[in-house]
Scaffold this active site. Structure first.
Site, PDB file in Angstrom:
ATOM      1  CG  HIS A 246      41.441 -14.380 -16.708  1.00 48.20           C
ATOM      2  ND1 HIS A 246      42.528 -13.613 -16.368  1.00 48.20           N
ATOM      3  CD2 HIS A 246      41.836 -15.131 -17.775  1.00 48.20           C
ATOM      4  CE1 HIS A 246      43.535 -13.868 -17.203  1.00 48.20           C
ATOM      5  NE2 HIS A 246      43.131 -14.799 -18.055  1.00 48.20           N
ATOM      6  CB  SER A 373      21.714 -17.621   8.267  1.00 53.03           C
ATOM      7  OG  SER A 373      21.424 -16.377   8.859  1.00 53.03           O
ATOM      8  CE  LYS A 379      23.134 -17.213   3.035  1.00 53.40           C
ATOM      9  NZ  LYS A 379      23.848 -16.170   3.764  1.00 53.40           N
ATOM     10  CD  GLU A 386      31.691 -19.718   4.202  1.00 57.90           C
ATOM     11  OE1 GLU A 386      31.793 -18.494   4.293  1.00 57.90           O
ATOM     12  OE2 GLU A 386      30.709 -20.361   4.602  1.00 57.90           O
TER      13      GLU A 386
END
Ligand code: ARG
Length: 553
Positions: A246, A373, A379, A386
């Site tokens: 979970h 970024s 970043k 991804e």
């Protein structure tokens, strides 16, 4: 892979093929996918990357034409296609000879062509034709010299294609007619090659040959990824992290154990791929358009020449001509296995994304596999992971497209089946690239041992061990579970860690909890205690790493 591995049949084929004069250079499919259709037209590098399909769609061509200079130059190289399309209504490819008074309308030609994507089957098409011609000579439908001329011309055509010198003609619809037409232009006997053959069984053959090579190549890639996972596990064999359910911290596990979970998934995928080849590796040639042929074709000879044999070397041919020309189960099966691989990699990617976040901080993906970024200078984004996660979407989409394409198709061959190629090609390309980049990314990922250790040292992760301790003291598990739950709540109330409770506090909850109970919180000992097969124990993980290293060598 053992001796019985059907994936190895191409070896048998190489020998037979050599004897039959079928060129070795044709045996391997184009595994790189690098040979792009645009390349066939002798284009420069900048335009080559643009991809083939769009150039046959008038709209897109025009848009592109307006947009860039290089595209304008590029289109000059395509002028013959526009000419060819205009000429279409007057020209007669072999499939229209005799029966048709008019050529195909240019837009109908554009709409129905498949050469812009099925050119990828050229190696398989040439190979299948060589085997078919060899068989035709054997049954007396080609003379020896005709066969020799056909084999030589096919080899020359293949060479031209490889060297980007072959001129694909869109009015010839597909790869099969392009190659046959060119063959016939070069040697008159080429007109006999299609004897007893239809494009319907030809395309089914080409697809099976292509997919056989793709599947074999994918198995190899999957193994490389497994190796990368094992290597990362081995070089961090003492790193412990919390295991989660979970997405909540549950129990401590070795980092390697987590990685080995993916090695197991990929092993099943690999097995699925190998098993699928047994069903795929059956020769459909000789099924004709749908009803075989009246000619005495030797289907089994062709099957043997093309490596369609079982592990004992017996030829495998399809047993129902209608099924053979309309069956695309093999494509669905591949796309389905590929979807599962993509889903497995998507989960792995998600783990990496989480681990690379500041919140977890378990790993550091190398700069070479991360992006920045455009706005926020601090970043470092895990874009590769991804996109690995995202690629599963289109691979699953391709599977659904194929199933939908087949649903409700009447027997037997229908032109709808031409639409099987892009989803299949795209799936093979996407999954192969995804598997490969995942391996590369893992090879370039560092583990933050300190952060892992801090996270894994949370004594609450060993609450179950404390319950097990009480079970060993004779308490029924349900009672033990409740006692430890009460302790956790108490520790929380007192604002201290579970292993910092005093003997009196322990006793206040359960008399059997003497001071030595706290020894369960020694993490190293806790991990050593996990001795079951498949458990994340010290000895067991070591054993599993060794098992996989040996299996993957
Ligand atoms: N390009 C076609 C395909 O991919 C080849 C078979 C065409 N057959 C036909 N009868 N039109 O399916």
């Amino acid at each position: 892979m053992g001796n019985n591995n059907p994936l190895k049949t191409s070896g048998a084929f190489e020998m037979l093929a050599a004897g039959a004069g079928v060129g070795r250079d044709m045996l391997a499919a184009d595994r790189t996918g690098k040979l792009e259709f645009t390349h066939q037209f002798g284009l420069n590098n900048s335009t080559r990357a643009l991809g083939p399909q769009i150039f046959f769609l008038g709209q897109a061509v025009r848009r592109l034409h307006d947009e860039t200079d290089s595209a304008r130059d590029f289109l000059r190289g395509f002028s013959h296609i526009r000419r060819d399309l205009k000429r279409m209504h007057k020209s007669f490819p072999v499939s229209r000879s005799g029966r048709f008074a008019h050529g195909l309308a240019a837009e109908a030609g554009q709409f129905t062509e498949s050469i812009s994507f099925d050119w990828r089957l050229w190696k398989q098409d040439v190979l299948g034709s060589k085997a078919h011609a060899t068989m035709l000579q054997k049954i007396g439908l080609l003379t020896r010299s005709e066969l020799r001329a056909i084999l030589a011309a096919l080899a020359a055509i293949a060479k031209d294609i490889e060297a980007s010198k072959f001129r694909w003609r869109v009015e010839l619809e597909d790869v099969h007619m392009n190659i046959e037409a060119e063959l016939t232009r070069r040697v008159p006997a080429g007109a006999k090659l299609h004897t007893g053959r239809s494009r319907n069984d030809q395309v089914a053959l080409d697809m099976r040959l292509w997919l056989r090579d793709e599947t074999t190549a994918l198995v190899t890639e999957v193994r490389s990824l497994q190796r990368a996972l094992v290597r990362l596990g081995e070089s961090n064999r003492d790193v412990v992290i919390p295991g989660y359910t979970h997405l909540q911290r549950a129990q401590p596990i070795y980092f390697a154990h987590h990685l080995l979970a993916y090695v197991e998934m990929l092993a099943r995928d690999q097995q699925r791929l190998q098993e699928s080849v047994a069903r795929l590796n059956v020769c459909p040639l000789g099924s004709g358009a749908l009803a075989g042929s009246t000619l005495p074709l030797q289907r089994e000879l062709v099957a043997e020449l093309l490596g369609f044999v079982d592990p004992r070397g017996r030829p495998q041919v399809t047993q129902n001509s209608m099924d053979a020309v309309s069956d695309r189960d093999f494509a669905v099966e591949f796309c389905s296995i590929a979807s599962l691989i993509a889903v497995h990699l998507s989960r792995l990617a998600e783990d990496l994304v989480l681990w690379a976040s500041s919140e977890f901080n378990f790993v550091q993906i190398a700069d070479a596999y991360a992006t920045g970024s455009s706005l926020m200078p601090q970043k470092k984004n895990p874009d590769v992971a991804e996109l690995v996660r995202a690629k599963s979407a289109r691979v699953i989409g391709n599977l659904v497209a194929l199933l939908t394409l087949l649903k409700g198709l009447p027997m037997s061959y229908n032109r709808d089946l031409q639409e099987d190629k892009q989803p299949l090609f795209d799936t093979a390309d996407t999954v192969r690239a995804t598997v490969r980049i995942s391996a590369a990314m893992l090879e370039n990922t560092k583990v933050n041992r300190q952060a892992c250790w801090v996270a894994a040292s949370d004594p609450a992760l060993l609450a179950t061990d404390l319950a097990d301790y009480l079970v060993c003291q004779g308490l029924p598990f349900r009672q033990a579970h409740r006692a430890v739950g009460t302790l956790v709540a108490l520790a929380e109330r007192l604002g201290k860690q579970l292993n910092r409770l005093t003997p009196a506090e322990l006793q206040s909850v359960e008399k059997k909890l003497t001071a030595d109970a706290l020894s369960v919180f020694d993490l190293n000992k806790a991990l050593a205690r996990r001795k079951l097969i498949g458990a994340p124990g010290t000895g067991e993980v070591k054993k599993q790493l060794a098992r996989w290293r040996k299996r993957l060598d």
